[in-house]
Design a protein around this motif. Structure first.
Motif, PDB file in Angstrom:
ATOM      1  N   PHE A 237      51.637   5.082  45.048  1.00 51.46           N
ATOM      2  CA  PHE A 237      52.817   4.428  45.538  1.00 51.46           C
ATOM      3  C   PHE A 237      54.008   4.516  44.371  1.00 51.46           C
ATOM      4  CE2 PHE A 237      49.422   2.431  47.704  1.00 51.46           C
ATOM      5  CZ  PHE A 237      49.706   1.992  48.248  1.00 51.46           C
ATOM      6  N   PRO A 238      55.156   5.969  44.184  1.00 50.67           N
ATOM      7  CA  PRO A 238      55.203   6.167  43.827  1.00 50.67           C
ATOM      8  C   PRO A 238      57.029   5.750  43.295  1.00 50.67           C
ATOM      9  CG  PRO A 238      55.181   7.725  45.125  1.00 50.67           C
ATOM     10  CD  PRO A 238      54.119   7.239  45.598  1.00 50.67           C
ATOM     11  N   ASN A 239      56.791   4.821  44.876  1.00 45.91           N
ATOM     12  CA  ASN A 239      58.246   4.138  44.786  1.00 45.91           C
ATOM     13  C   ASN A 239      57.989   2.738  44.080  1.00 45.91           C
ATOM     14  OD1 ASN A 239      59.478   6.299  45.473  1.00 45.91           O
ATOM     15  ND2 ASN A 239      59.976   4.976  47.376  1.00 45.91           N
ATOM     16  N   ALA A 240      56.261   2.194  43.492  1.00 42.38           N
ATOM     17  CA  ALA A 240      56.091   0.878  43.341  1.00 42.38           C
ATOM     18  C   ALA A 240      56.002   0.919  41.794  1.00 42.38           C
ATOM     19  CB  ALA A 240      54.838   0.586  43.943  1.00 42.38           C
ATOM     20  N   LYS A 241      56.917  -0.831  41.527  1.00 44.32           N
ATOM     21  CA  LYS A 241      57.213  -0.794  40.085  1.00 44.32           C
ATOM     22  C   LYS A 241      55.877  -1.639  40.163  1.00 44.32           C
ATOM     23  CE  LYS A 241      62.158   0.099  39.180  1.00 44.32           C
ATOM     24  NZ  LYS A 241      62.225   0.641  40.640  1.00 44.32           N
ATOM     25  N   ILE A 242      55.123  -1.429  38.339  1.00 47.19           N
ATOM     26  CA  ILE A 242      54.097  -2.625  38.492  1.00 47.19           C
ATOM     27  C   ILE A 242      54.920  -4.006  37.091  1.00 47.19           C
ATOM     28  CG2 ILE A 242      52.488  -2.241  37.247  1.00 47.19           C
ATOM     29  CD1 ILE A 242      51.230   0.809  37.868  1.00 47.19           C
ATOM     30  N   THR A 243      53.826  -4.836  37.672  1.00 51.79           N
ATOM     31  CA  THR A 243      53.828  -5.796  37.093  1.00 51.79           C
ATOM     32  C   THR A 243      52.776  -6.326  36.071  1.00 51.79           C
ATOM     33  OG1 THR A 243      55.878  -7.211  38.559  1.00 51.79           O
ATOM     34  CG2 THR A 243      54.207  -8.461  37.332  1.00 51.79           C
ATOM     35  N   TYR A 244      52.915  -6.782  35.333  1.00 47.75           N
ATOM     36  CA  TYR A 244      51.257  -7.125  34.895  1.00 47.75           C
ATOM     37  C   TYR A 244      51.109  -9.142  34.656  1.00 47.75           C
ATOM     38  CZ  TYR A 244      50.961  -2.207  33.596  1.00 47.75           C
ATOM     39  OH  TYR A 244      50.649  -0.348  33.242  1.00 47.75           O
ATOM     40  N   ASP A 245      49.452  -8.651  35.537  1.00 49.65           N
ATOM     41  CA  ASP A 245      49.536 -10.446  35.320  1.00 49.65           C
ATOM     42  C   ASP A 245      49.546 -11.061  34.307  1.00 49.65           C
ATOM     43  OD1 ASP A 245      48.170 -12.623  36.788  1.00 49.65           O
ATOM     44  OD2 ASP A 245      46.553 -11.765  36.817  1.00 49.65           O
ATOM     45  N   LYS A 246      50.484 -11.694  34.426  1.00 45.21           N
ATOM     46  CA  LYS A 246      50.556 -12.803  32.655  1.00 45.21           C
ATOM     47  C   LYS A 246      49.637 -13.988  32.269  1.00 45.21           C
ATOM     48  CE  LYS A 246      52.907 -16.549  34.129  1.00 45.21           C
ATOM     49  NZ  LYS A 246      53.635 -17.833  34.084  1.00 45.21           N
ATOM     50  N   PHE A 247      48.728 -13.651  34.190  1.00 50.59           N
ATOM     51  CA  PHE A 247      47.746 -14.705  33.893  1.00 50.59           C
ATOM     52  C   PHE A 247      46.452 -13.127  33.017  1.00 50.59           C
ATOM     53  CE2 PHE A 247      48.936 -16.327  36.964  1.00 50.59           C
ATOM     54  CZ  PHE A 247      49.219 -18.129  36.356  1.00 50.59           C
ATOM     55  N   HIS A 248      46.307 -12.672  33.227  1.00 48.96           N
ATOM     56  CA  HIS A 248      45.534 -11.429  33.057  1.00 48.96           C
ATOM     57  C   HIS A 248      45.884 -11.365  31.453  1.00 48.96           C
ATOM     58  CE1 HIS A 248      42.886  -8.367  31.996  1.00 48.96           C
ATOM     59  NE2 HIS A 248      43.323  -6.924  31.768  1.00 48.96           N
ATOM     60  N   VAL A 249      46.703 -10.954  30.768  1.00 53.06           N
ATOM     61  CA  VAL A 249      47.454 -11.136  29.912  1.00 53.06           C
ATOM     62  C   VAL A 249      47.348 -11.903  28.552  1.00 53.06           C
ATOM     63  CG1 VAL A 249      49.558 -11.155  28.465  1.00 53.06           C
ATOM     64  CG2 VAL A 249      49.456 -10.155  29.859  1.00 53.06           C
ATOM     65  N   MET A 250      47.412 -12.896  29.409  1.00 53.97           N
ATOM     66  CA  MET A 250      46.577 -14.649  28.277  1.00 53.97           C
ATOM     67  C   MET A 250      45.154 -15.083  28.254  1.00 53.97           C
ATOM     68  SD  MET A 250      49.615 -15.749  27.662  1.00 53.97           S
ATOM     69  CE  MET A 250      48.420 -17.205  25.943  1.00 53.97           C
ATOM     70  N   LYS A 251      44.385 -14.031  29.546  1.00 54.93           N
ATOM     71  CA  LYS A 251      42.972 -14.182  29.274  1.00 54.93           C
ATOM     72  C   LYS A 251      42.299 -13.163  27.619  1.00 54.93           C
ATOM     73  CE  LYS A 251      38.683 -12.389  31.846  1.00 54.93           C
ATOM     74  NZ  LYS A 251      38.680 -12.151  33.174  1.00 54.93           N
ATOM     75  N   MET A 252      42.950 -12.119  27.976  1.00 57.53           N
ATOM     76  CA  MET A 252      42.750 -10.531  26.716  1.00 57.53           C
ATOM     77  C   MET A 252      43.205 -11.551  25.627  1.00 57.53           C
ATOM     78  SD  MET A 252      44.700  -7.674  28.330  1.00 57.53           S
ATOM     79  CE  MET A 252      45.126  -6.774  26.820  1.00 57.53           C
TER      80      MET A 252
END
Length: 410
Positions: A237-252
């Protein structure tokens, strides 16, 4: 003779059999608790062509002298319908086709009413219990369920899909997973497939293309920082921009805080059995846990320092988008100087993914809805004591998460 005809009329009325079909006879097998009802049609009957729909087509031949369908039970007896199944040779389209009977779908051995009853039970009960209730093997019931779930999923409109969330969920204990693709805007599970490597993105792309949806239509993807997901998104999906899940960030970050605590508790007894006071939000703590936290959080403990760094990252999500970049860089500098290796390691990982983390301030999309879907699915799995195959599990995901109106009807 009149009593026998009366019995046949009762079955005729109960089954809603319409002309030219009629109930010709019945046989009650008391030993095996089975009722056989035989249907027939008069000589010279005409039927609708199952190919073109033309009415009043003559019978060409009999394709099956004794086609059988499982029906709803009469009293305590398992009930089967029997009929000789004709074919018509259509005078309009010229095709020779098997007649479509009104009480069942084509090439099926259950009646509409039986399938409808089974589906209503499967929504409320584990499939093994349904199988015992209706006295059928559960693999046959799963075939019914798969058919109607697939039909309902085929009717999903994907034309407006632009933003998707991606996450995996466990099929069973161990390392068996499926990956879910959810439309962020409609909150519908669009696709689920076995595995969690980069190939699942290619499978989802193929699914979209089979529906006439080009990969270029996907503009936003939300996922965790799985290298497999990132690689798959970038390649398919070369046109797609990625948002990293903030809940995963806080889990880390939470995991890093807990790693610090576990190492430090070997020397500090006060930290033993305090795991959850550092991980839960303060408003969710019990009175006793809150008292423990107040006592420990302002000390010189390494865990207390890690906790404050975590709280600072929680505050990050509340800042205006224009300040988010500056705030994140300040937080990163603090985390790197913390002298806490688990915190430094997670900070470096977040720095590498900074663009996707900051993108949240534009998209505001998360995988939170997937967590809700996952909880529904896992609750369903526990109730059923597991689903024997991944295919079964995926069908139940679709039905449960999408609240599909899975009903048997012509």
């Amino acid at each position: 003779m009149k009593d026998f005809q009366k019995e046949l009329n009762v079955f005729q009325e109960a089954l809603h059999i319409e002309q030219p079909w009629y109930v010709s006879s019945h046989l009650l097998d008391r030993e095996h608790e089975i009722l056989h009802i035989y249907l027939d049609f008069p000589r010279g009957s005409k039927f609708m062509c199952s190919h073109c729909g033309a009415y009043h087509q003559p019978v060409h031949d009999i394709v099956d002298e004794n086609r059988t369908w499982r029906h709803l039970d009469f009293w305590e007896y398992k009930t089967y319908l029997h009929a000789r199944l004709p074919r018509t040779k259509c005078e309009q389209c010229g095709k020779t086709r098997t007649v479509q009977v009104e009480w069942s779908r084509p090439n099926n051995h259950f009646t509409w009413k039986f399938e409808s009853y089974v589906l209503s039970l499967m929504k409320e009960m584990p499939v093994a219990a349904v199988a015992r209730e209706v006295r059928e093997h559960d693999t046959r019931l799963w075939r019914i369920f798969h058919y109607y779930v697939h039909r309902a999923m085929q009717e999903l409109d994907l034309s407006t899909v632009r933003r998707i969330a991606i996450d995996e969920t466990s099929v069973r204990r161990g390392h068996d997973y499926i990956t879910l693709f959810v439309d962020v805007d409609t909150k519908k599970v669009l696709f689920a497939t076995e595995g969690k490597d980069s190939s699942v993105l290619s499978q989802f792309k193929q699914h979209l293309e089979d529906k006439g949806i080009p990969a270029s239509q996907i503009e936003e993807c939300c996922c965790d920082m799985s290298p497999a997901f990132i690689k798959g998104i970038e390649s398919t999906f070369p046109n797609a921009k990625i948002t990293y899940d903030k809940f995963h960030v806080m889990k880390m970050v939470n995991e890093a805080v807990d790693t610090v605590r576990r190492a430090e508790q070997k020397e500090v007894d006060d930290l033993k059995k305090t795991r959850y006071i550092w991980l839960k939000n303060e408003q969710n703590l019990t009175a006793k846990q809150r008292e423990q936290l107040i006592k420990l959080k302002d000390t010189n403990l390494k865990t207390a320092r890690a906790y404050k760094i975590k709280l600072a990252l929680q505050d990050f999500w509340t800042y205006p988008a224009i300040l988010a970049d500056l705030y994140f860089n300040d937080w990163y500098s603090w985390a790197i100087r913390s002298q806490l290796d688990p915190i430094k390691e997670v900070a470096r990982s977040l720095k590498r993914h900074q663009d996707g983390i900051l993108r949240w301030f534009q998209t505001k999309i998360t995988n939170g809805l997937l967590e809700g879907i996952n909880s529904l699915v896992q609750a369903s799995k526990r109730k059923a004591r597991g689903y024997r195959t991944t295919k079964n599990f995926i069908s139940m995901v679709y039905a449960t998460a999408n609240k599909l109106d899975v009903v048997a009807q012509p």
